[in-house]
Structure formats: structure tokens, C-alpha cells
Design an enzyme around this catalytic site. Structure first.
Site, PDB file in Angstrom:
ATOM      1  N   GLY A  76       0.790  -0.941  -0.026  1.00 16.89           N
ATOM      2  CA  GLY A  76      -0.012  -0.179  -0.016  1.00 16.89           C
ATOM      3  C   GLY A  76       0.886   1.580  -0.073  1.00 16.89           C
ATOM      4  O   GLY A  76       0.643   2.377  -0.719  1.00 16.89           O
ATOM      5  N   ASP A  96       0.253   0.583  12.686  1.00 15.78           N
ATOM      6  CA  ASP A  96       0.484  -0.496  12.004  1.00 15.78           C
ATOM      7  C   ASP A  96       1.205  -2.002  13.356  1.00 15.78           C
ATOM      8  O   ASP A  96       0.834  -3.105  13.213  1.00 15.78           O
ATOM      9  CB  ASP A  96       1.384  -1.141  11.366  1.00 15.78           C
ATOM     10  CG  ASP A  96       1.728   0.012  10.204  1.00 15.78           C
ATOM     11  OD1 ASP A  96       0.388  -0.366   9.665  1.00 15.78           O
ATOM     12  OD2 ASP A  96       2.989   0.595   9.450  1.00 15.78           O
ATOM     13  N   ARG A 153       0.867  -8.992   9.499  1.00  7.75           N
ATOM     14  CA  ARG A 153       1.311  -8.911  10.491  1.00  7.75           C
ATOM     15  C   ARG A 153       0.155  -9.707  11.761  1.00  7.75           C
ATOM     16  O   ARG A 153       0.711  -9.517  13.204  1.00  7.75           O
ATOM     17  CB  ARG A 153       1.005  -6.922  10.967  1.00  7.75           C
ATOM     18  CG  ARG A 153       2.110  -6.153  10.354  1.00  7.75           C
ATOM     19  CD  ARG A 153       1.902  -4.658  11.290  1.00  7.75           C
ATOM     20  NE  ARG A 153       1.987  -3.813  10.061  1.00  7.75           N
ATOM     21  CZ  ARG A 153       3.502  -3.833   9.645  1.00  7.75           C
ATOM     22  NH1 ARG A 153       4.445  -4.435  10.612  1.00  7.75           N
ATOM     23  NH2 ARG A 153       3.982  -3.029   8.899  1.00  7.75           N
TER      24      ARG A 153
HETATM   25  C1  S3P Z   1       2.499   4.370   5.980  1.00  7.65           C
HETATM   26  C2  S3P Z   1       1.749   4.551   6.622  1.00  7.65           C
HETATM   27  C3  S3P Z   1       1.003   3.938   7.102  1.00  7.65           C
HETATM   28  C4  S3P Z   1       0.718   2.805   8.191  1.00  7.65           C
HETATM   29  C5  S3P Z   1       2.046   2.046   6.602  1.00  7.65           C
HETATM   30  C6  S3P Z   1       2.990   2.891   6.879  1.00  7.65           C
HETATM   31  C7  S3P Z   1       3.665   4.558   5.601  1.00  7.65           C
HETATM   32  O1  S3P Z   1      -0.998   3.660   6.590  1.00  7.65           O
HETATM   33  O2  S3P Z   1      -0.305   2.156   8.495  1.00  7.65           O
HETATM   34  O3  S3P Z   1       2.327   0.620   6.726  1.00  7.65           O
HETATM   35  O4  S3P Z   1       4.503   4.492   5.110  1.00  7.65           O
HETATM   36  O5  S3P Z   1       3.256   6.248   4.517  1.00  7.65           O
HETATM   37  P1  S3P Z   1      -1.908   5.142   6.796  1.00  7.65           P
HETATM   38  O6  S3P Z   1      -0.489   6.310   5.986  1.00  7.65           O
HETATM   39  O7  S3P Z   1      -2.334   4.902   4.741  1.00  7.65           O
HETATM   40  O8  S3P Z   1      -2.212   5.139   7.446  1.00  7.65           O
END
Ligand code: S3P
Length: 436
Positions: free
Chosen positions: A102, A315, A388
Site C-alpha cells: 500500500g 501498524d 502482521r
Molecule cells: C505508512 C503509513 C501507514 C501505515 C503503513 C505505512 C507509511 O498507512 O499503516 O504501514 O509508510 O506512510 P496510512 O498512511 O494509510 O495510515
């Protein structure tokens, strides 16, 4: 059952035979958030950057392969150092595949919005179900054409970039990924780009942009970037606090546990789980000058976690929920609706995992209520493709459940922590092997 070794990195089903307390010291992989940004910023920058300690997980490997598609040369020296020769030379010459990541696809969307030409971004079956409208909408406001599938779950995502104008934007989610996508797009926009956060989130992008010569400022919850070029820089990626959280909780799940994790990132917004565990009664030292985290077993009590707490532990909720399961009292987590949009629906998958271990838990729309004082029993857990969930189940099975815990979808762990099973065996004496 075979002993755990590197053969277990990619097995789809892991069996863990519980042993007892986690004891020992270790280093965890390079921080995943920092690693994605290091690869992307180095690709955007003029000149070469040498990155030491980059995460070896599949997520970051996908980001490295993706930047190569823009004509950026990536050379892995094989000794922990990766050289990236920026800047981006042309539109990507093929589809960008971000696997399960993501962070990779959302930050890359911001990069693509600033590149003249066409980019197509995709990922695995889990990533293609995750919301992308949160980055697509503001990038459209900046002038990029962004289209994809119906319903906001856009990937495969098509971006025609270039000709951007800076905006001021307040995302409705507290999301470092959305903030970062806009800051990266803002580097090539006309005029400044400002993001107003609903709750402050991790600041890696701001910190790393400043190190590479960008003009970026933070005033409270407002982050502003001016357009400008980046300069290639050598970078060292610190250890990942989110991975250390599994070992912190492992130490707390059985009497006489004691784990030390070395060399962690100590900056803003990543180690709030330490404070949460301290509030729960854990015996912890976190040396901010060296990044050494030491955790010793202690009797835990329940916690109350609300919307303000969540961005700093976003996380770590699955593993904190496991700590809550053995703590005295009832833990209430609220304001965590964003968890439904992670690698899995993490409220549902965490609750299902806890139930499999015999914990009484009630799911709410934006969190859960966990009855503490549980005696964990061996479980069969489905990771739902979420690393996780898999790693949390593994530490619970190894340190607290006795018997054999079975984790389906173990291969998800390779996205972030390929050697996890080997570290688990070394620290807990548990026996792990593949199975069906
Ligand atoms: C992250 C931001 C978080 C986190 C992801 C890593 C990042 O997501 O959950 O594992 O590296 O910017 P969100 O920004 O969608 O909350």
C-alpha cells in the site's frame, strides 16, 4: 516438523510448537516506511544515492523494480548497500507492480502524477481491493488525470501526469501515505503544496525531503513543500520499530521473557507502542540515542486506546491486542476505523485471530473490546494475506499458547520480514515447520 530456517520464509502454512519465553537480542529489518521513501526519493533525485540497510522484504523490492521502469539504474552491491542513480528519465516503460505494498503504490502515485506521460500501477489480489480514491482525488485537484476501476478500489490505476499546480488539502483520514503522495507530487507542481492533517502522522517524508534539499516546512498539523529538485544523498535505514513491536510483546507473553532490539528508528510517530506498553505496566527501556529497546516480562493491565493514539500505533494494533488479551482487565480500542483498509480488514482479522486463541473479543465498527486475563490455547489462524496477523499469531503460539499453532497464509510475512521464523526459533526455542 523441520526446524525453522530460511526455507520457511515462503511456506504458505507454518506450524509453531510453543516453548515459552522469548529471550535474547536481535536486529530487525530496515524500516519499511523509510526504505520505500529512500528508493523513491533517490530515484527522483539528481545524481546517485547509496542506501544502506534497505528492507529486504518483497514490498520494498517491488518499489525498487518499479523505479527501474523510469530508466533509473538500481545496483545491489550484495553487501547491504543499494545504489540508485536518479533522476527519473522518462515515463515508465511498463506496468508498475507493487505486489502487496500500500505504501509503495500510494507514494508512487504521487511520483507518477508529477511525471509527464502515462503510468499504470497495480498490485496483488489484496492490494487491488484497497482504497485508492484517497490519493486519486487530491492528485486530480492538482491536475493529474487519474482513472481506475469503479468504486474507488481503483487499481489497476492509470495516471497521466505532468502540468501540476500546488494545492492546500485536508485529507479526511490521518494517513502518512496520502500526505506523502501529495508532497512528492508537489515537488514538480507550480506553487506550493500544503497538507493539513487531521491527526499528525509519521514524518519520514518531510525529514527525508529536507535532507535531500527540498524546501519543506512543518507547522503543527500543516506540512508545506515548495517545488524543487532533490539531490542524491547516501542514506542509512534504521531498524523498523513496527517489527520490534512483535518482539516487545513476545517478551511480555511469558514469565522470564527479556528481549533487546538494537538500532531502531527513534524519530517521530513510530514508537508510540512503547508508551502504550508502559501504560499497561511493561518493564521497558528505550534508549533514544542508540535505538536500543529492552523489554522484560511484567504483569500487564488493560489499556484504553482512542483516535488520537491510533496514527502512532496504526501498524501495531494486532500485536498490542494480543498483549491486551493476557493483561488484567478489559481493553477498549476505538477511533481505529482505518484498520479496515489495511493489508486485511485488520479489525476483523485481529478479532478472528484472538478468538482462535480462546480470547473473548467484541468487534465494533471502529475498534474492539478485548477481555483480558486469557489463557491462550493453540490456534489455527488465517493471516488473510496480512503479515502482521501472521507474525502476531506466531509469537502468541511460540510464547504463550503451548501445543501447536497453525498459521495459514504465512507467506505474507515475506513482504516485510523474510527471516521472522528463524528469529522466532532462535529467541523462543519454539520448533517451527511447514505443514498443511
Ligand atoms: C505508512 C503509513 C501507514 C501505515 C503503513 C505505512 C507509511 O498507512 O499503516 O504501514 O509508510 O506512510 P496510512 O498512511 O494509510 O495510515
Amino acid at each position: 516438523m523441520a526446524r525453522a530456517d530460511s526455507d520457511l520464509d515462503a511456506v504458505s502454512c507454518l506450524h509453531v510448537n510453543g516453548a515459552g519465553p522469548a529471550r535474547g537480542s536481535l536486529r530487525v529489518p530496515g524500516d519499511k516506511s523509510v526504505s520505500h521513501r529512500a528508493a523513491l526519493l533517490a530515484a527522483m533525485a539528481d545524481g546517485s544515492s547509496v542506501i544502506t540497510g534497505l528492507s529486504r522484504g518483497q514490498d520494498v523490492q517491488h518499489t525498487l523494480r518499479a523505479v527501474e521502469r523510469f530508466g533509473v539504474m538500481v545496483t545491489d552491491a550484495g553487501d547491504g548497500r543499494v545504489r540508485v542513480e536518479g533522476p527519473i528519465r522518462h515515463e515508465p516503460d511498463d506496468v508498475l507492480d507493487h505486489g502487496n505494498a500500500g505504501t509503495g503504490i500510494r507514494l508512487m502515485s504521487g511520483v507518477c502524477a508529477g511525471v509527464d506521460g502515462l503510468s499504470v500501477l497495480t498490485g496483488d489480489q489484496f492490494l487491488r481491493r484497497r482504497p485508492m480514491e484517497r490519493v486519486a482525488s487530491p492528485l486530480r485537484l492538482m491536475g493529474a488525470e487519474v482513472t481506475g476501476r469503479e468504486g474507488g478500489r481503483l487499481a489497476p490505476l492509470v495516471i497521466r501526469g505532468g502540468g501540476l499546480t500546488g494545492i492546500t488539502y485536508a485529507p479526511k483520514e490521518a494517513s502518512a501515505q496520502v500526505k506523502s503522495a501529495l508532497l512528492l507530487a508537489g515537488l514538480s507542481a507550480k506553487g506550493r503544496t500544503t497538507v493539513e492533517e487531521v491527526h499528525p502522522t509519521r514524518r519520514h517524508t518531510e525529514e527525508m525531503l529536507a535532507e535531500m534539499g527540498a524546501r519543506v516546512s512543518v507547522e503543527g498539523r500543516r506540512v508545506t513543500v515548495e517545488p524543487g529538485a532533490l539531490t542524491g544523498t547516501d542514506m542509512t535505514v534504521p531498524g523498523d520499530p513496527s517489527q520490534a513491536a512483535f518482539w516487545a510483546v513476545a517478551a511480555l507473553l511469558a514469565d522470564e521473557g527479556e528481549v533487546a532490539v538494537e538500532g531502531l528508528y527513534t524519530g517521530y510517530g513510530r514508537s508510540d507502542f512503547v508508551g502504550v506498553l508502559e501504560r499497561m505496566g511493561a518493564d521497558i527501556d528505550f534508549d533514544l540515542s542508540t535505538g536500543l529497546l529492552t523489554v522484560r516480562a511484567a504483569r500487564l493491565r488493560a489499556a484504553r486506546l482512542t483516535a488520537e493514539d491510533i496514527p502512532g500505533i496504526v501498524d501495531e494494533i494486532p500485536v498490542l491486542a494480543m498483549a491486551a488479551a493476557v493483561a488484567q482487565g478489559t481493553t477498549v480500542i476505538s477511533g481505529a476505523g482505518e484498520l479496515r483498509a489495511k493489508e486485511s480488514d485488520r479489525i476483523a482479522s485481529t478479532a478472528a485471530m484472538l478468538r482462535a486463541f480462546g480470547v473473548s473479543v467484541m468487534e465494533t465498527e471502529d475498534g474492539m473490546v478485548i477481555e483480558g486475563g486469557a489463557r491462550l490455547r493453540p490456534a489455527r489462524v488465517d493471516s488473510h494475506g496480512d503479515h502482521r496477523i501472521a507474525m502476531t499469531a506466531a509469537v502468541a503460539g511460540a510464547c504463550a499458547a503451548g501445543g501447536t499453532t497453525v498459521i495459514d497464509g504465512w507467506d505474507s510475512v515475506a513482504t516485510s520480514y523474510p527471516a521472522f521464523a528463524a528469529d522466532l526459533v532462535r529467541l523462543t526455542g519454539a520448533v517451527a515447520g511447514s505443514g498443511a
